[in-house]
Design an enzyme around this catalytic site. Structure first.
Site, PDB file in Angstrom:
ATOM      1  N   ARG A  18       0.880  -1.179   0.000  1.00  0.00           N
ATOM      2  CA  ARG A  18       0.000   0.000   0.000  1.00  0.00           C
ATOM      3  C   ARG A  18       0.911   1.222   0.000  1.00  0.00           C
ATOM      4  O   ARG A  18       1.613   1.487   0.982  1.00  0.00           O
ATOM      5  CB  ARG A  18      -0.896  -0.025   1.242  1.00  0.00           C
ATOM      6  CG  ARG A  18      -1.960   1.075   1.306  1.00  0.00           C
ATOM      7  CD  ARG A  18      -2.762   0.864   2.581  1.00  0.00           C
ATOM      8  NE  ARG A  18      -3.802   1.849   2.787  1.00  0.00           N
ATOM      9  CZ  ARG A  18      -5.075   1.708   2.418  1.00  0.00           C
ATOM     10  NH1 ARG A  18      -5.446   0.605   1.806  1.00  0.00           N
ATOM     11  NH2 ARG A  18      -5.958   2.642   2.671  1.00  0.00           N
ATOM     12  N   HIS A  71      -7.041   1.068  -6.814  1.00  0.00           N
ATOM     13  CA  HIS A  71      -7.385   0.336  -5.590  1.00  0.00           C
ATOM     14  C   HIS A  71      -8.132  -0.946  -6.001  1.00  0.00           C
ATOM     15  O   HIS A  71      -9.325  -1.106  -5.718  1.00  0.00           O
ATOM     16  CB  HIS A  71      -8.258   1.202  -4.698  1.00  0.00           C
ATOM     17  CG  HIS A  71      -8.315   0.766  -3.271  1.00  0.00           C
ATOM     18  ND1 HIS A  71      -7.697  -0.380  -2.812  1.00  0.00           N
ATOM     19  CD2 HIS A  71      -8.925   1.335  -2.184  1.00  0.00           C
ATOM     20  CE1 HIS A  71      -7.925  -0.506  -1.522  1.00  0.00           C
ATOM     21  NE2 HIS A  71      -8.664   0.514  -1.106  1.00  0.00           N
ATOM     22  N   GLN A 116     -10.246  -3.234  -3.437  1.00  0.00           N
ATOM     23  CA  GLN A 116     -11.510  -2.629  -3.021  1.00  0.00           C
ATOM     24  C   GLN A 116     -12.607  -2.931  -4.026  1.00  0.00           C
ATOM     25  O   GLN A 116     -13.735  -3.290  -3.660  1.00  0.00           O
ATOM     26  CB  GLN A 116     -11.340  -1.121  -2.880  1.00  0.00           C
ATOM     27  CG  GLN A 116     -12.623  -0.367  -2.580  1.00  0.00           C
ATOM     28  CD  GLN A 116     -13.177  -0.714  -1.218  1.00  0.00           C
ATOM     29  OE1 GLN A 116     -12.495  -0.568  -0.210  1.00  0.00           O
ATOM     30  NE2 GLN A 116     -14.424  -1.175  -1.158  1.00  0.00           N
ATOM     31  N   ASP A 126     -16.723   8.412  -2.384  1.00  0.00           N
ATOM     32  CA  ASP A 126     -15.487   8.292  -1.609  1.00  0.00           C
ATOM     33  C   ASP A 126     -15.169   9.681  -1.059  1.00  0.00           C
ATOM     34  O   ASP A 126     -15.785  10.680  -1.446  1.00  0.00           O
ATOM     35  CB  ASP A 126     -14.357   7.779  -2.522  1.00  0.00           C
ATOM     36  CG  ASP A 126     -13.086   7.432  -1.761  1.00  0.00           C
ATOM     37  OD1 ASP A 126     -13.132   7.353  -0.510  1.00  0.00           O
ATOM     38  OD2 ASP A 126     -12.048   7.237  -2.406  1.00  0.00           O
ATOM     39  N   CYS A 132     -16.298   3.256   0.161  1.00  0.00           N
ATOM     40  CA  CYS A 132     -15.153   2.403   0.489  1.00  0.00           C
ATOM     41  C   CYS A 132     -14.589   2.673   1.877  1.00  0.00           C
ATOM     42  O   CYS A 132     -13.765   1.881   2.361  1.00  0.00           O
ATOM     43  CB  CYS A 132     -14.070   2.545  -0.579  1.00  0.00           C
ATOM     44  SG  CYS A 132     -13.566   4.234  -0.898  1.00  0.00           S
ATOM     45  N   ARG A 157     -14.296  -7.148   1.738  1.00  0.00           N
ATOM     46  CA  ARG A 157     -12.866  -6.991   1.485  1.00  0.00           C
ATOM     47  C   ARG A 157     -12.132  -8.277   1.873  1.00  0.00           C
ATOM     48  O   ARG A 157     -11.255  -8.757   1.150  1.00  0.00           O
ATOM     49  CB  ARG A 157     -12.297  -5.809   2.284  1.00  0.00           C
ATOM     50  CG  ARG A 157     -12.750  -4.435   1.836  1.00  0.00           C
ATOM     51  CD  ARG A 157     -12.206  -4.085   0.458  1.00  0.00           C
ATOM     52  NE  ARG A 157     -10.760  -4.174   0.392  1.00  0.00           N
ATOM     53  CZ  ARG A 157      -9.915  -3.229   0.814  1.00  0.00           C
ATOM     54  NH1 ARG A 157     -10.387  -2.105   1.319  1.00  0.00           N
ATOM     55  NH2 ARG A 157      -8.612  -3.388   0.690  1.00  0.00           N
TER      56      ARG A 157
END
Length: 307
Positions: free
Chosen positions: A102, A129, A132, A223, A263, A291
């Site tokens: 990440r 991402h 996700q 988001d 998310c 997830r």
């Protein structure tokens, strides 16, 4: 999923439509308990950015697969003292079976993948991402029993989540509409890539009109307006993004059975209102749980567990 064994996942575009479908099927089987593959593998988590869901979901997923996890804190490893990426990658390759990263720059992730022979997973970069969106697609499929032909509308910043939604929806035949302010659109190259890989008759639209984008949509997605690393811009972005808030008015334009996704983490009163995220259309908590299931399927596939 033998075809995924040993591969990296740096972008959703690394997968075919058939591979995404198979990953979602495997995730559903793992979630139901129908399959319980076991391994003796070690996952490394190398996170340059803060994380709650990604860190915990990867950790629990690997433990449930029978493996082990090493949290490679960047502040307590030589990474914090400037050890070159290529050196770190070649060393971790000798210790680990798989690595989840990440970070900020996509190029750093790609450098890790180039120098490490083990599978490398994009756990978030400023560009994408992908993990996700695998969870998002699993959630949508659970709610509607299908993906192809549905419409997802994303409102807000044309960020990494928007990029991966474009690619993921294109691969599974979902129409996707991205509504952003003029200066915050997703990268043109990502939009074009999504169009190039889209299944036939899949509609991909980028617009500045959130209400037009929301009309008849089956999924309303948002988001935060300022991603990690953009905190200094947060206050100045609020008046620009206010028309793109996921609220009851926007939701009323969508399909009556529409679901709401976010998310997380969420800033209630900014990109989403409390009544929407806590309302009957919200599937945010199922989305967060998924997830773990989606990443468990990904880990099992890349490691070849159960072959």
């Amino acid at each position: 999923m033998a075809e995924l064994k040993g591969r990296d996942l740096l972008s959703l575009a690394d997968l075919t439509s058939e591979e995404v479908t198979a990953l979602l099927q495997l995730a559903a089987q793992l979630k139901s308990g129908q399959l319980k593959p076991q391994c003796n593998k070690v996952l490394g988590l190398l996170f340059y950015k803060a994380s709650t869901r990604t860190r915990v979901s990867f950790t629990v997923a690997m433990y449930q697969l029978g493996g082990q996890v090493i949290d490679l804190n960047t502040t307590t490893t030589q990474v914090s003292r400037g050890e070159p990426v290529e050196d770190t990658a070649r060393v971790l390759d000798r210790y680990l079976d798989i690595l989840s990263i990440r970070t900020f720059e996509q190029q750093q992730l790609e450098t890790f993948a180039h120098y490490a022979k083990i599978p490398v997973i994009n756990a978030l970069t400023d560009r994408e991402h992908p993990c996700q969106i695998l969870a998002d697609l699993l959630t949508v499929e659970e709610c509607f029993g299908k993906l192809k032909g549905l419409t997802l509308t994303y409102v807000g910043d044309g960020n990494n989540v928007a990029h991966s939604l474009l690619l993921g929806c294109a691969l599974v035949g979902m129409n996707v509409k991205i509504a952003t302010p003029a200066d915050f659109k997703p990268l043109t190259e990502i939009v074009e890539q999504a169009k190039a890989i889209a299944l036939p008759e899949t509609e991909i639209i980028v617009t500045e009109d959130p209400e037009a984008a929301a009309k008849g949509s089956h999924v309303i997605y948002t988001d935060v307006w300022a991603s990690m690393g953009q905190e200094s811009e947060a206050d100045s972005r609020i008046p620009i993004f206010q028309p793109y808030q996921a609220n009851e008015q926007l939701l009323s334009l969508a399909d009556p059975e529409a679901i709401v996704l976010h998310c997380l983490p969420a800033h209630r009163g900014e990109e989403i209102t409390t009544d929407v995220i806590e309302g009957s259309h919200s599937k945010v908590w199922d989305q967060a749980e998924n997830r773990m299931h989606a990443q468990k399927a990904l880990l099992a596939s890349l490691l070849g567990i159960g072959d």
